[in-house]
Design a protein around this motif. Structure first.
Motif, PDB file in Angstrom:
ATOM      1  N   GLY A 114      19.976  39.564  75.573  1.00 55.96           N
ATOM      2  CA  GLY A 114      21.289  39.510  74.946  1.00 55.96           C
ATOM      3  C   GLY A 114      21.191  39.645  73.444  1.00 55.96           C
ATOM      4  O   GLY A 114      20.107  39.843  72.884  1.00 55.96           O
ATOM      5  N   SER A 115      22.346  39.562  72.786  1.00 53.19           N
ATOM      6  CA  SER A 115      22.432  39.624  71.327  1.00 53.19           C
ATOM      7  C   SER A 115      22.769  38.230  70.798  1.00 53.19           C
ATOM      8  O   SER A 115      23.655  37.562  71.336  1.00 53.19           O
ATOM      9  N   TYR A 116      22.094  37.841  69.738  1.00 55.80           N
ATOM     10  CA  TYR A 116      22.232  36.473  69.241  1.00 55.80           C
ATOM     11  C   TYR A 116      22.365  36.455  67.716  1.00 55.80           C
ATOM     12  O   TYR A 116      21.726  37.241  67.013  1.00 55.80           O
ATOM     13  N   ASN A 117      23.193  35.538  67.223  1.00 57.65           N
ATOM     14  CA  ASN A 117      23.258  35.191  65.807  1.00 57.65           C
ATOM     15  C   ASN A 117      22.781  33.752  65.675  1.00 57.65           C
ATOM     16  O   ASN A 117      23.374  32.835  66.262  1.00 57.65           O
ATOM     17  N   ILE A 118      21.711  33.557  64.938  1.00 61.02           N
ATOM     18  CA  ILE A 118      21.036  32.259  64.884  1.00 61.02           C
ATOM     19  C   ILE A 118      21.058  31.733  63.455  1.00 61.02           C
ATOM     20  O   ILE A 118      20.801  32.482  62.502  1.00 61.02           O
ATOM     21  N   VAL A 119      21.359  30.456  63.317  1.00 61.52           N
ATOM     22  CA  VAL A 119      21.274  29.774  62.023  1.00 61.52           C
ATOM     23  C   VAL A 119      20.075  28.833  62.066  1.00 61.52           C
ATOM     24  O   VAL A 119      19.984  27.973  62.943  1.00 61.52           O
ATOM     25  N   VAL A 120      19.148  29.011  61.129  1.00 59.73           N
ATOM     26  CA  VAL A 120      17.926  28.206  61.091  1.00 59.73           C
ATOM     27  C   VAL A 120      18.003  27.234  59.913  1.00 59.73           C
ATOM     28  O   VAL A 120      17.969  27.663  58.752  1.00 59.73           O
ATOM     29  N   PRO A 121      18.120  25.933  60.159  1.00 62.82           N
ATOM     30  CA  PRO A 121      18.080  24.967  59.056  1.00 62.82           C
ATOM     31  C   PRO A 121      16.663  24.860  58.497  1.00 62.82           C
ATOM     32  O   PRO A 121      15.685  24.982  59.236  1.00 62.82           O
ATOM     33  N   THR A 122      16.554  24.662  57.198  1.00 59.57           N
ATOM     34  CA  THR A 122      15.231  24.585  56.566  1.00 59.57           C
ATOM     35  C   THR A 122      15.096  23.263  55.806  1.00 59.57           C
ATOM     36  O   THR A 122      16.072  22.554  55.570  1.00 59.57           O
ATOM     37  N   TRP A 123      13.878  22.968  55.402  1.00 61.23           N
ATOM     38  CA  TRP A 123      13.564  21.718  54.731  1.00 61.23           C
ATOM     39  C   TRP A 123      12.398  21.939  53.779  1.00 61.23           C
ATOM     40  O   TRP A 123      11.686  22.930  53.864  1.00 61.23           O
ATOM     41  N   ARG A 124      12.226  20.986  52.888  1.00 59.51           N
ATOM     42  CA  ARG A 124      11.058  21.011  52.013  1.00 59.51           C
ATOM     43  C   ARG A 124      10.479  19.612  51.907  1.00 59.51           C
ATOM     44  O   ARG A 124      11.204  18.614  52.022  1.00 59.51           O
ATOM     45  N   PRO A 125       9.159  19.498  51.683  1.00 59.06           N
ATOM     46  CA  PRO A 125       8.557  18.168  51.525  1.00 59.06           C
ATOM     47  C   PRO A 125       8.880  17.583  50.157  1.00 59.06           C
ATOM     48  O   PRO A 125       9.001  18.303  49.165  1.00 59.06           O
ATOM     49  N   LEU A 126       9.051  16.282  50.118  1.00 57.25           N
ATOM     50  CA  LEU A 126       9.288  15.566  48.868  1.00 57.25           C
ATOM     51  C   LEU A 126       7.978  14.988  48.353  1.00 57.25           C
ATOM     52  O   LEU A 126       7.178  14.450  49.123  1.00 57.25           O
ATOM     53  N   GLY A 127       7.767  15.090  47.060  1.00 64.87           N
ATOM     54  CA  GLY A 127       6.603  14.478  46.438  1.00 64.87           C
ATOM     55  C   GLY A 127       6.954  13.096  45.907  1.00 64.87           C
ATOM     56  O   GLY A 127       7.970  12.506  46.257  1.00 64.87           O
ATOM     57  N   THR A 128       6.100  12.604  45.031  1.00 65.21           N
ATOM     58  CA  THR A 128       6.370  11.329  44.370  1.00 65.21           C
ATOM     59  C   THR A 128       7.484  11.525  43.343  1.00 65.21           C
ATOM     60  O   THR A 128       7.891  12.647  43.042  1.00 65.21           O
ATOM     61  N   THR A 129       7.975  10.429  42.779  1.00 63.00           N
ATOM     62  CA  THR A 129       9.000  10.521  41.730  1.00 63.00           C
ATOM     63  C   THR A 129       8.495  11.361  40.562  1.00 63.00           C
ATOM     64  O   THR A 129       9.220  12.188  40.001  1.00 63.00           O
ATOM     65  N   ARG A 130       7.232  11.179  40.215  1.00 65.78           N
ATOM     66  CA  ARG A 130       6.653  11.960  39.124  1.00 65.78           C
ATOM     67  C   ARG A 130       6.626  13.441  39.472  1.00 65.78           C
ATOM     68  O   ARG A 130       6.929  14.289  38.637  1.00 65.78           O
ATOM     69  N   ASP A 131       6.273  13.754  40.726  1.00 69.07           N
ATOM     70  CA  ASP A 131       6.248  15.151  41.163  1.00 69.07           C
ATOM     71  C   ASP A 131       7.634  15.788  41.052  1.00 69.07           C
ATOM     72  O   ASP A 131       7.773  16.927  40.603  1.00 69.07           O
ATOM     73  N   GLU A 132       8.665  15.052  41.465  1.00 66.56           N
ATOM     74  CA  GLU A 132      10.015  15.597  41.460  1.00 66.56           C
ATOM     75  C   GLU A 132      10.538  15.782  40.040  1.00 66.56           C
ATOM     76  O   GLU A 132      11.212  16.779  39.747  1.00 66.56           O
TER      77      GLU A 132
END
Length: 208
Positions: A114-132
């Motif tokens: 079939g034919s599909y339209n897909i939405v892919v949620p993404t994420w990123r890792p969080l560092g320490t407060t200093r990293d951010e």
């Protein structure tokens, strides 16, 4: 001589495009690197590329970043294990020519024709407060040392502290061939893992 079921391998043809992205909140350039993973019983029988990268899109603030990057992959397989899944990395290209990771994502591709339209949620890792704080002023957000937590290693993924990022839009057509010869009428791969924002514990050994 008439072919038997053993002579006819099941085939999967995937045609589609990575349409674009939304919700990343930046006017810098955005591009996506993607890789289609399959199991050991799958063989690519077309000239399509399993690993590719889109062009860089420069959206206005809050607008859709359009890529319309095509893919065309034709597989044969003797097992439904290792059904194709899409591993994604979204990158930002700033005015100084620096590339920073924006997010990671993964989805299993559809297992019925079939034919599909897909939405892919993404994420990123969080560092320490200093990293951010450093990333806010100087760039260079935390990155994964390995892509295993994105699509395969759930035991590693549960040790990450993350935040949700934007969404990717995918359009795909799925064509199946010879599955009926093997008495396969429906395939249900595991649910896709996209947004893992609820995970709380961070293991810095997984980050750069």
């Amino acid at each position: 001589m008439e072919k038997t079921a053993g002579d006819l391998k099941a085939e999967v043809h995937l045609l589609g495009q990575l349409v674009g992205a939304e919700g990343f909140g930046t006017t810098d350039g955005i591009f996506c690197e993607f890789h289609i993973e399959t199991g050991e019983h799958w063989s690519l029988i077309s000239l399509g590329a399993e690993h590719s990268q889109t062009q860089t899109s420069y959206p206005e603030h809050g607008e859709f970043a359009a890529w319309c990057h095509p893919f065309d992959l034709h597989y044969e397989t003797n097992s439904v294990h290792g059904w194709p899944k899409l591993q994604l990395q979204v990158w930002k290209l700033d005015q100084f020519g620096r590339c920073d990771i924006l997010s990671y994502g993964m989805c299993h591709l559809p297992s019925t024709a079939g034919s599909y339209n897909i939405v892919v949620p993404t994420w990123r890792p969080l560092g320490t407060t200093r990293d951010e704080v450093q990333a806010f002023f100087l760039g260079g957000v935390p990155q994964l040392k390995s892509l295993e937590p994105v699509s395969t290693a759930s035991d590693l993924r549960c040790r990450l502290r993350t935040e949700s990022s934007g969404n990717l839009h995918l359009q795909v057509d799925v064509i199946l061939k010879n599955f009926s010869y093997h008495h396969i009428s429906d395939v249900q791969p595991p649910a896709s893992h996209g947004d893992i924002d609820a995970l709380r514990v961070n293991d810095e050994r997984l980050l750069r």
